[in-house]
Structure formats: structure tokens, C-alpha cells
Design an enzyme around this catalytic site. Structure first.
Site: not given
Ligand code: ATP
Ligand code: LTN
Length: 331
Positions: A113, A195, A198
Site C-alpha cells: 500500500k 487478485k 475493490k
Molecule cells: P482493497 O482493494 O480495498 O484492498 P479488497 O477487495 O482486497 O480491498 P479487503 O477489504 O482487503 O478487500 O478484504 C475483505 C475480505 O475479502 C478479506 O477477507 C479478503 O481476504 C477477501 N477478499 C478480497 N478480495 C478477494 C479475492 N479476490 N478473492 C478472495 N477473497 C478476497
């Protein structure tokens, strides 16, 4: 016997994706009968990056609506917004004083980050995992369902808890990670080696839970694959197709072998259409419920308020014990 406690959360930075759904929420739904579950919106964590205040507020409410629309029953689970329970921030401060700079410097999310937000490497981003530890330890959670990316933070939580316990006597329960079976890691549609996230800047890389059927069809149609035109599971050499197969497999409850057989002799066009239609069908009831819930924001807030009150009662008991143990005067 008392049910085991679960705590988890999602940051309210941005709109939720199919990754959040299959990686987190859908699993939470399956756990609601068996465990005493606390699911929050980690909006304090969201402040580690810059947000428009109104968007942050709106996203928070929308995520609560999505939790419920996805099947989390507010009567069975404690659903709340992190900022409503001040114990998280208070315990976070105390735990900061029991966490070393060296430990935090090793966190890969911090490194990632900081690289992404080079103009805003604030100290909140650095101490982010300590606030997450506070979220978990404030409830003495037994299990924390998280994706692989959060495992390092959970390890740190365990270290902090053990350190505190060895200094002051048994205070915190040592939480266990609860990671899901393979296949739950959804990759980006444009960049299938990273991955689906969002915060991805490319709207075509992610399926939002609120995307319309046409948007979903368009995104799958444009999803990156390879030139072989053969539906075969091979994450290393065919990450794009393999990711689409995982998504299809989760929804249809099929193994990769079964999917390969089903689409034998068919090209990517037909397969992508099938994946898109499966996702649309899966999301339809969720979206209907979500739209219905958003029509009544007061009701949503009432659910959060009730959850926050229940959460606070639990967290406050733990915090008081901590205050006493470290010698802070409260009463
Ligand atoms: P950001 O992009 O804001 O870092 P993110 O989409 O990666 O967000 P988080 O808020 O970090 O999501 O994660 C929330 C939950 O969703 C966590 O338990 C994370 O492991 C799960 N998660 C997020 N993206 C994925 C993905 N692509 N596949 C599986 N699990 C996910
Ligand atoms: N850091 C997590 C979100 C999060 C969390 C938590 C998850 C904040 N507090 C407590 C589990 C338990 C993330 O970015 N996915």
C-alpha cells in the site's frame, strides 16, 4: 456448550466485488448457524487512504445492506460499524504500545500500500494491523475468517496477544485463522495473476456485486484468456481461463474436471457466456434484496445501532480488564 466466537470485517473503501463475496461474505453466511458471529464494516481502517467523506459514509451503509442481502441474518449475527464502537480505537492505541516498529515494517500489505499511495504513507497505514488486532482481541474471538492476504496480520495479532498475556497474565484469547478451501481466491478479469480487488483502478478487472447483467456480460466477454481456446484448468499457464473456471465451479458446485468435460470442444465464447449467466443468476436475488434494503436506510441504521450496542458491551468488558492490567485509571 458456548458457541465459538468469530469476528471479521471488510473495509469500506470502495464497492464490494465478487472476490469479497466468494472470499469472505458467502463463507460467513455458512458459519452463522454454528458460531457466535461478529461482522463489522472496518471504516476506521478506510481512513488510511483518502476518501471523499460522503462516499465513505454511503459505502458503509451499502456494505451493511450487502451483508444482509447476501444472507447474513441480523438476528443471528452481530452486524455493526467499527466506528460505532469506540473500544476498537482505544484498544488499538494500547496495543500500539506493545507492537514493535520492526514487526510492522515486515507487513507486506504495508509495503504494497505504501508503494500504491506513495504520496500518503501515513502512520495509520503503518499501524493498521494493530487496529485489526484490536478488532479481534476486543471480542476474544476464537476464529477469524480471512483470505490469504490477511494471514500475516493475524499472525501478528497472535504475537501481540501472547506478548500481552505473558506480561500481564491471561487476558486475550489467541485467535486462529480460518482460511477457506482453494478456489475462493478470485483473480482480476484483466489481470488474472493478481487478485480481484475493490480498489483496482480498472473497472473491467472486477465484477461489482451491484453490476447490472449487461455489465457482467460485457466484463466476462472482455476477460483476458489465452490463444489456446480450450477450457482447461492450469492456473500457472492459463490463469485467465482457470480463474473463470473457479468462479463457475464455486457457483455450480462442480470440480475442474467436470467443467473441462462439460465444455470440451467448445470455445471460450460459449464458456464465457456460461460463466456470466451463472454469476448473473447467482447475484440476482442478492441484488433484489439489496435494492429493497436501500429503500429504507433508517432500518439499516437501526440494525447497525443494535449490533453496535451488543458489540460494545462485549468489547468494553475486555477493554476494562486491559486498562486495569496496564495501570490506567478509569474509575
Ligand atoms: P482493497 O482493494 O480495498 O484492498 P479488497 O477487495 O482486497 O480491498 P479487503 O477489504 O482487503 O478487500 O478484504 C475483505 C475480505 O475479502 C478479506 O477477507 C479478503 O481476504 C477477501 N477478499 C478480497 N478480495 C478477494 C479475492 N479476490 N478473492 C478472495 N477473497 C478476497
Ligand atoms: N484488514 C482486513 C479488514 C479487517 C479485518 C478486521 C478482518 C479489519 N479488521 C478484523 C478480520 C478481522 C482487510 O483488509 N481485509
Amino acid at each position: 456448550m458456548e458457541k465459538k466466537k468469530i469476528l471479521s470485517g471488510i473495509q469500506s473503501t470502495g464497492r464490494l466485488t465478487l472476490g469479497n463475496y466468494f472470499g469472505a461474505i458467502d463463507n460467513w453466511v455458512k458459519m452463522q448457524e454454528e458460531y457466535d458471529c461478529y461482522y463489522m464494516i472496518a471504516n476506521l481502517h478506510s481512513l488510511t487512504v483518502r476518501n471523499d467523506p460522503e462516499t465513505l459514509r454511503q459505502n458503509t451503509i451499502k456494505i451493511i445492506a450487502l451483508y444482509i442481502a447476501a444472507g447474513l441474518d441480523p438476528e443471528k449475527n452481530t452486524l455493526f460499524i467499527q466506528s460505532q464502537v469506540k473500544e476498537h480505537a482505544e484498544l488499538g492505541w494500547i496495543l500500539d504500545c506493545y507492537t514493535y516498529m520492526g514487526e510492522l515494517s515486515r507487513m507486506t500489505q504495508f509495503k504494497d500500500k505504501s508503494a500504491k499511495h506513495a504520496d500518503n504513507i501515513n502512520s495509520g497505514l503503518f499501524t493498521y494491523p494493530v487496529l485489526m488486532a484490536a478488532d479481534i482481541l476486543a471480542y476474544n474471538a476464537d476464529l477469524v475468517p480471512v483470505g490469504d492476504d490477511q494471514k500475516q496480520h493475524l499472525e501478528l495479532t497472535r504475537d501481540i496477544a501472547e506478548r500481552f498475556n505473558s506480561l500481564y497474565g491471561e487476558t486475550f484469547k489467541i485467535p486462529e485463522p480460518y482460511t477457506k478451501k482453494v478456489g475462493a481466491r478470485i483473480m482480476g478479469l484483466q489481470n488474472p495473476t493478481a487478485k480481484m480487488s475493490k480498489s483496482s483502478q480498472d473497472p473491467m478487472d472486477k465484477i461489482l456485486l451491484t453490476d447490472s447483467p449487461d455489465e457482467i456480460r460485457k466484463k466476462f466477454k472482455k476477460a483476458v484468456t489465452d490463444s489456446e481456446n480450450k477450457v482447461k484448468y492450469d492456473p500457472e499457464n492459463k490463469p485467465g481461463v482457470s480463474n473463470l473456471m473457479s468462479i463457475y465451479g464455486i457457483i455450480k458446485n462442480k470440480t475442474m474436471d467436470e467443467i473441462e468435460k462439460q465444455f470440451e470442444g467448445q470455445g471460450y465464447g460459449a464458456f464465457k457466456t456460461a460463466v456470466a449467466e451463472a454469476v448473473i443468476e447467482r447475484l440476482e436475488p442478492l441484488q433484489n434484496k439489496y435494492n429493497e434494503l436501500l429503500e429504507n436506510p433508517d432500518k439499516l441504521m437501526a440494525i447497525c445501532n443494535k449490533g453496535a450496542k451488543k458489540a460494545e458491551e462485549k468489547a468494553n468488558r475486555v477493554l476494562k480488564d486491559v486498562y486495569k492490567k496496564v495501570g490506567l485509571v478509569i474509575e
